[in-house]
Design a protein around this motif. Structure first.
Motif, PDB file in Angstrom:
ATOM      1  N   ILE A 202      44.430  34.525  47.661  1.00  0.00           N
ATOM      2  CA  ILE A 202      43.732  35.391  46.016  1.00  0.00           C
ATOM      3  C   ILE A 202      42.686  34.434  46.152  1.00  0.00           C
ATOM      4  O   ILE A 202      41.425  34.774  45.627  1.00  0.00           O
ATOM      5  CB  ILE A 202      44.518  35.268  45.152  1.00  0.00           C
ATOM      6  CG1 ILE A 202      45.968  36.510  45.864  1.00  0.00           C
ATOM      7  CG2 ILE A 202      43.852  36.360  44.173  1.00  0.00           C
ATOM      8  CD1 ILE A 202      47.006  36.755  44.310  1.00  0.00           C
ATOM      9  N   ALA A 203      42.515  32.831  45.748  1.00  0.00           N
ATOM     10  CA  ALA A 203      41.061  32.176  45.264  1.00  0.00           C
ATOM     11  C   ALA A 203      40.014  32.462  46.635  1.00  0.00           C
ATOM     12  O   ALA A 203      39.370  32.168  46.386  1.00  0.00           O
ATOM     13  CB  ALA A 203      41.647  30.533  45.546  1.00  0.00           C
ATOM     14  N   SER A 204      41.117  32.532  48.168  1.00  0.00           N
ATOM     15  CA  SER A 204      39.594  32.659  49.193  1.00  0.00           C
ATOM     16  C   SER A 204      39.088  33.760  48.294  1.00  0.00           C
ATOM     17  O   SER A 204      37.420  33.839  49.229  1.00  0.00           O
ATOM     18  CB  SER A 204      40.848  33.403  50.451  1.00  0.00           C
ATOM     19  OG  SER A 204      41.236  31.713  50.889  1.00  0.00           O
ATOM     20  N   ALA A 205      39.335  34.894  47.728  1.00  0.00           N
ATOM     21  CA  ALA A 205      39.215  36.206  47.286  1.00  0.00           C
ATOM     22  C   ALA A 205      37.944  35.986  46.677  1.00  0.00           C
ATOM     23  O   ALA A 205      36.896  36.330  46.693  1.00  0.00           O
ATOM     24  CB  ALA A 205      39.532  38.058  47.556  1.00  0.00           C
ATOM     25  N   LEU A 206      38.552  35.255  45.511  1.00  0.00           N
ATOM     26  CA  LEU A 206      37.941  34.883  44.580  1.00  0.00           C
ATOM     27  C   LEU A 206      36.508  34.223  44.554  1.00  0.00           C
ATOM     28  O   LEU A 206      36.000  34.212  44.376  1.00  0.00           O
ATOM     29  CB  LEU A 206      39.237  34.135  43.614  1.00  0.00           C
ATOM     30  CG  LEU A 206      39.959  35.157  42.751  1.00  0.00           C
ATOM     31  CD1 LEU A 206      41.099  34.255  41.768  1.00  0.00           C
ATOM     32  CD2 LEU A 206      39.260  36.584  42.474  1.00  0.00           C
ATOM     33  N   ILE A 207      36.583  33.337  45.460  1.00  0.00           N
ATOM     34  CA  ILE A 207      35.797  32.205  46.499  1.00  0.00           C
ATOM     35  C   ILE A 207      34.473  33.647  46.013  1.00  0.00           C
ATOM     36  O   ILE A 207      32.858  33.472  46.454  1.00  0.00           O
ATOM     37  CB  ILE A 207      35.785  31.456  46.997  1.00  0.00           C
ATOM     38  CG1 ILE A 207      36.402  30.177  46.119  1.00  0.00           C
ATOM     39  CG2 ILE A 207      34.537  30.700  47.020  1.00  0.00           C
ATOM     40  CD1 ILE A 207      36.925  29.332  47.759  1.00  0.00           C
ATOM     41  N   GLY A 208      34.392  34.587  47.203  1.00  0.00           N
ATOM     42  CA  GLY A 208      34.203  35.114  47.517  1.00  0.00           C
ATOM     43  C   GLY A 208      33.253  36.601  47.077  1.00  0.00           C
ATOM     44  O   GLY A 208      31.990  36.920  46.411  1.00  0.00           O
ATOM     45  N   VAL A 209      34.582  36.662  45.419  1.00  0.00           N
ATOM     46  CA  VAL A 209      34.017  37.575  43.957  1.00  0.00           C
ATOM     47  C   VAL A 209      32.106  36.300  43.744  1.00  0.00           C
ATOM     48  O   VAL A 209      31.611  37.098  43.146  1.00  0.00           O
ATOM     49  CB  VAL A 209      34.619  37.088  43.418  1.00  0.00           C
ATOM     50  CG1 VAL A 209      33.820  37.997  41.909  1.00  0.00           C
ATOM     51  CG2 VAL A 209      35.772  38.756  43.257  1.00  0.00           C
ATOM     52  N   LEU A 210      33.031  34.821  43.738  1.00  0.00           N
ATOM     53  CA  LEU A 210      31.885  33.985  42.882  1.00  0.00           C
ATOM     54  C   LEU A 210      30.525  34.431  43.993  1.00  0.00           C
ATOM     55  O   LEU A 210      29.518  34.569  43.357  1.00  0.00           O
ATOM     56  CB  LEU A 210      32.311  32.172  42.826  1.00  0.00           C
ATOM     57  CG  LEU A 210      32.903  32.199  41.678  1.00  0.00           C
ATOM     58  CD1 LEU A 210      34.196  31.180  41.576  1.00  0.00           C
ATOM     59  CD2 LEU A 210      32.419  32.506  40.400  1.00  0.00           C
TER      60      LEU A 210
END
Length: 363
Positions: A202-210
């Protein structure tokens, strides 16, 4: 919903889905070039970058699609439906067989999988992104990575044994998969898309969000920022790996930072060339990426069908490979690669066909 797409993200999505198909469909799994295989345990290869790249792009897409959206029951409902569709497609792939009654015995069905993880990651990342500003997103991402490290590295197991990062029973990720999923895993003792390792993914995707929000910002030199952020994550992940090894199967926190760093660097280069300099390239991948998930699903499904249909003493896949690609004058690994490239070319053409017909299958 954000109407102005960032072309570089769309191109990177297409490249990534083509790479996913390439590494998943060799002619012969016994003859594959090392860079096209996953690392055996710790460490990483180019192949290990592919799935985290896709989750990173999922995060970027969330930033674009939900930019300015107000959280509501309707929005949450759409997020939930999309996540459930992805999970259902993944479970279908895991259960389907050509033999009547067309589904495996329940005890042999694998519950986790690539599409299941994409669905779960999309659900949680989208909910978080809807309700968090960039500072909160940064804090949540850091908390997920540090919390996962703490659990895997420092919390004793129920029997009192010290935790381990190795492929052993006292590895927390393996322990939970075995306890909860039982026999419904990829391997007897673990699953590379297992339950606990979904947390750092999920953190991988949240970095993408940022990163997506950075691209949407109106001001600032974005290429320099992307290069700086990517390099910083790559260095931080590499340094962290001395304490918490880079490992895709466990989706370790160092793995998240290193792969997100590479994804950001790749995106920075494509963004500079395409969106800043206006150099036109990658249009084929952009169009292919418009139907990325359905193309991935079809590639997995058709590959499974071709491996199940019997032709003499082999499968349809085996017969085609042996008849067309295997020759004495070709190295075995090159034959295997040529088969995989042919498969990729087929799905590139299919993606172009769908795009030209304005057929966009949203999963």
């Amino acid at each position: 919903m954000q109407k102005n797409r960032i072309s570089s993200v769309d191109v990177l999505r297409g490249i990534t889905i083509a790479a996913m198909i390439l590494v998943n469909t060799p002619g012969d799994w016994g003859n594959v070039y090392a860079p096209l295989l996953h690392a055996q345990w710790h460490g990483y290869t180019p192949t290990d970058l592919v799935f985290p790249f896709f989750l990173f792009i999922v995060g970027c897409s969330i930033a674009f699609s939900y930019n300015g959206r107000t959280p509501s029951g309707a929005v949450y409902g759409k997020i939930s439906v999309r996540a459930l569709k992805l999970i259902a497609l993944g479970l279908f792939l895991g259960a389907f067989t050509l033999s009547f009654p067309f589904f495996k015995e329940f005890s042999t069905i694998r519950f986790p999988g690539v599409l299941q993880r994409i669905g779960l990651v999309f659900f949680f990342a989208a909910i978080i992104a809807l309700n968090a500003n960039w500072k909160a997103l940064l804090g949540i991402t850091g908390g997920l990575l540090l919390g996962y490290w703490a659990i895997l590295g420092y919390v004793s197991l129920p029997d009192g044994s010290a935790p381990s990062y190795e492929r052993v029973p006292n590895n927390w990720a393996m322990y939970i998969d075995k306890a909860v999923l039982g026999s419904h895993t990829y391997k007897e003792d673990y699953d590379p898309e297992g339950l606990l390792s979904t947390i750092p993914s999920i953190a991988s995707a949240l970095i993408g969000v940022l990163i997506g929000r950075l691209l949407l910002a109106q001001a600032g030199e974005k290429t320099t920022k992307l290069l700086g952020i990517g390099a910083a994550m790559l260095v931080a992940g590499t340094l962290w790996s001395f304490l918490f090894p880079i490992n895709k199967a466990l989706w370790t926190s160092s793995f998240v930072l290193v792969t997100a760093g590479w994804a950001t660097l790749f995106l920075a280069v494509i963004y500079y060339l395409l969106d800043v300099r206006g150099i036109q390239f990658g249009e084929t991948f952009r169009k292919m990426g418009a139907n990325a998930l359905i193309l991935y699903f079809l590639s997995s499904f058709i590959s499974k069908v071709m491996g199940s249909i019997r032709v003499g003493d082999t499968s349809l896949h085996g017969w085609l490979y042996q008849t067309i690609y295997v020759h004495d004058f070709l190295p075995a690994k090159l034959s295997s690669l040529l088969y995989a490239l042919t498969v990729v070319a087929f799905y590139v053409l299919l993606g172009l066909f769908l795009y030209r017909r304005r057929i966009f299958i949203k999963v």
